[in-house]
Design an enzyme around this catalytic site. Structure first.
Site, short mmCIF file in Angstrom:
data_model
loop_
_atom_site.label_atom_id
_atom_site.label_comp_id
_atom_site.label_asym_id
_atom_site.label_seq_id
_atom_site.Cartn_x
_atom_site.Cartn_y
_atom_site.Cartn_z
N LYS A 81 68.68 54.67 55.42
CA LYS A 81 68.21 53.78 55.16
C LYS A 81 67.11 52.96 53.75
CE LYS A 81 64.28 53.14 58.10
NZ LYS A 81 63.85 53.33 59.89
N GLY A 175 48.04 51.97 70.64
CA GLY A 175 49.29 51.03 69.93
C GLY A 175 49.50 50.18 70.59
N VAL A 179 56.65 48.01 70.44
CA VAL A 179 56.28 48.84 71.85
C VAL A 179 55.54 49.46 73.11
CG1 VAL A 179 57.43 51.49 71.92
CG2 VAL A 179 58.41 49.81 70.03
P1 NAD Z 1 53.75 47.45 65.91
O1 NAD Z 1 54.00 46.91 64.60
O2 NAD Z 1 54.41 45.56 66.39
O3 NAD Z 1 53.01 47.73 66.81
C1 NAD Z 1 52.38 49.24 66.48
C2 NAD Z 1 50.91 48.89 66.85
O4 NAD Z 1 50.40 49.94 66.29
C3 NAD Z 1 50.20 46.89 66.14
O5 NAD Z 1 49.32 47.05 66.98
C4 NAD Z 1 49.08 47.64 65.50
O6 NAD Z 1 47.85 47.11 65.54
C5 NAD Z 1 48.40 48.83 66.12
N1 NAD Z 1 47.52 50.37 64.80
C6 NAD Z 1 47.85 50.11 64.26
N2 NAD Z 1 47.11 51.07 63.02
C7 NAD Z 1 46.17 51.46 64.41
C8 NAD Z 1 45.41 52.91 64.85
N3 NAD Z 1 44.77 53.10 63.64
N4 NAD Z 1 45.44 52.44 66.60
C9 NAD Z 1 45.45 51.82 66.81
N5 NAD Z 1 46.38 50.80 66.88
C10 NAD Z 1 46.82 51.00 65.40
O7 NAD Z 1 55.08 48.43 65.37
P2 NAD Z 1 56.05 49.04 67.00
O8 NAD Z 1 57.66 47.95 66.68
O9 NAD Z 1 55.81 48.81 68.40
O10 NAD Z 1 56.53 50.66 66.41
C11 NAD Z 1 55.77 51.64 66.85
C12 NAD Z 1 55.52 52.90 66.37
O11 NAD Z 1 57.44 53.23 66.66
C13 NAD Z 1 56.04 52.75 64.78
O12 NAD Z 1 55.37 53.98 64.36
C14 NAD Z 1 57.68 52.82 64.66
O13 NAD Z 1 58.03 53.43 63.22
C15 NAD Z 1 57.44 53.32 65.53
N6 NAD Z 1 59.50 53.04 66.54
C16 NAD Z 1 59.71 51.64 66.66
C17 NAD Z 1 61.19 51.85 67.49
C18 NAD Z 1 61.10 49.53 67.86
O14 NAD Z 1 62.36 49.99 68.03
N7 NAD Z 1 60.28 49.24 67.64
C19 NAD Z 1 62.06 52.61 67.24
C20 NAD Z 1 61.65 53.76 67.29
C21 NAD Z 1 60.23 54.13 65.99
#
Ligand code: NAD
Length: 343
Positions: A81, A175, A179
């Site tokens: 990373k 959230g 995703v």
């Molecule tokens: P993103 O930033 O697009 O979405 C995260 C969402 O969570 C946002 O809409 C944000 O406003 C919301 N959020 C933040 N704090 C919150 C709270 N306290 N209560 C409710 N909602 C809240 O991120 P993402 O790409 O959708 O990823 C989501 C999670 O999945 C992260 O933890 C990320 O590390 C993990 N992840 C993502 C991927 C990917 O392909 N994008 C792959 C593996 C893991």
């Protein structure tokens, strides 16, 4: 001079490199945790930290997590990373410099998007190194935005946990960003009822339009449901939330959902089934891996659907050995890496 070995997150990492360019105002850390199964792959996170030691902790912790995620997904990749904790005004030039730092590692680390990075940033990196994924791809080839692929992996896992169908079941989604939104689409298409929460109004409205009910962000975990899906930030399963959980199953995309090791046992004690995060959220890295290896898009679909089988196996091992699922997953991974080291 910071010594990675004295950091509490150090776990016999193979290499930790401090990179940067003072003139450009860019600084970062590339952590290579383990390359027993292949080159270390993992995204590049752009984040601001209170101190450099915190950036190091994040890089060490996240790179170790990638070793586990990649090994569990049966990918020919190790774990690494990068964290960029200082970004200069000329963003493209900074990423080009970062690309040179990646290139200097000779392919031991492959980078991609993570929090704070975009496709445009990956394009800049690609000008100075070929060890990068997350770029726009040609028709029929794997690659591009990993979020819908991650959502599919979580969705097939949820279906497996609910006995093969989500029809008429209630899922709480914490959230609805990249995703979570894609997950809601899949849930809606197959007749599930979903209740959502988000702190971002725009994202909330976008998912509400799919027919979701809304709950308060600080109560979503406690809402009564068949399954709770954390898709926001990590550490959401902890001493405060576990006693209040309103669903008997937890399965979501968020990384590092358990605040501490003990929280896995706390879930077991409450009779809650926990789908280990890195088992079910591997769709993104499966996509990145296929892109990097130049594979067609249809191999990604098959590999992502296999996540459900893998999850069932992990839960079976946990049950047979009377250990929490996250420990069962870790053990399976450690055995796989040990076997690769012997060969
Ligand atoms: P993103 O930033 O697009 O979405 C995260 C969402 O969570 C946002 O809409 C944000 O406003 C919301 N959020 C933040 N704090 C919150 C709270 N306290 N209560 C409710 N909602 C809240 O991120 P993402 O790409 O959708 O990823 C989501 C999670 O999945 C992260 O933890 C990320 O590390 C993990 N992840 C993502 C991927 C990917 O392909 N994008 C792959 C593996 C893991």
């Amino acid at each position: 001079m910071i010594d990675p070995k004295t950091n509490s997150a150090f776990d016999r990492h193979e290499d930790v490199v401090f990179v940067g360019d003072e003139q450009l105002g860019y600084a970062g850390i590339i952590a290579i945790h383990n390359t027993a199964l292949g080159p270390a792959a993992g995204g590049c996170r752009i984040w601001t930290y209170a101190k450099v030691e915190d950036a190091l902790t994040d890089a060490l912790r996240l790179s170790r997590g990638m070793t586990y995620k990649n090994a569990m997904a049966d990918l020919p990749l190790g774990g690494g990373k990068a964290v960029i904790y200082k970004m200069g005004a000329d963003r493209a030039a900074c990423f080009e410099a970062f690309g040179r730092d990646v290139e200097a590692l000779g392919g031991r680390y492959i980078t991609a998007e993570d929090v704070g990075a975009s496709v445009a940033d990956m394009r800049a990196i690609a000008r100075t190194t070929s060890y990068v994924a997350g770029l726009p791809t040609e028709e029929g080839q794997a690659g591009g935005d990993p979020s819908p692929v991650t959502a599919l992996g979580v969705f097939v896992s949820i279906k497996a946990l609910l006995g093969g169908s989500v029809q008429g079941r209630t899922i709480t989604v914490q959230g609805v960003g990249s995703v979570g939104f894609n997950l809601c689409k899949l849930l809606g298409d197959e007749g599930a009822k979903f209740i959502i929460a988000d702190v971002n109004e725009k994202n909330l409205e976008r998912a509400k339009a799919l027919g979701a009910e809304i709950a308060a962000p600080d109560r979503i975990h406690a809402v009564k449901a068949d399954l709770f899906s954390p898709c926001a930030l990590g550490a959401g399963l902890n001493t405060r939330t576990i006693p209040e959980l309103g669903a008997p199953i937890v399965c979501g995309a968020a990384n590092n959902q358990l605040e501490t090791e003990e929280d896995g046992a706390r879930l077991v004690a409450r009779g809650i089934t926990y789908a280990p995060d890195y088992v079910v959220n591997a769709g993104g890295i499966i996509n990145v891996s296929a892109e990097y290896l130049g594979e067609p898009a249809d191999v990604v679909d098959a590999r992502v659907r296999a996540i459900a089988t893998r999850l069932t196996h992990v839960l079976d091992v946990a049950k047979a050995e009377n250990i929490p699922p996250h420990q069962a997953a870790d053990r399976i991974v450690r055995e796989r890496i040990a076997a690769a080291k012997k060969n």
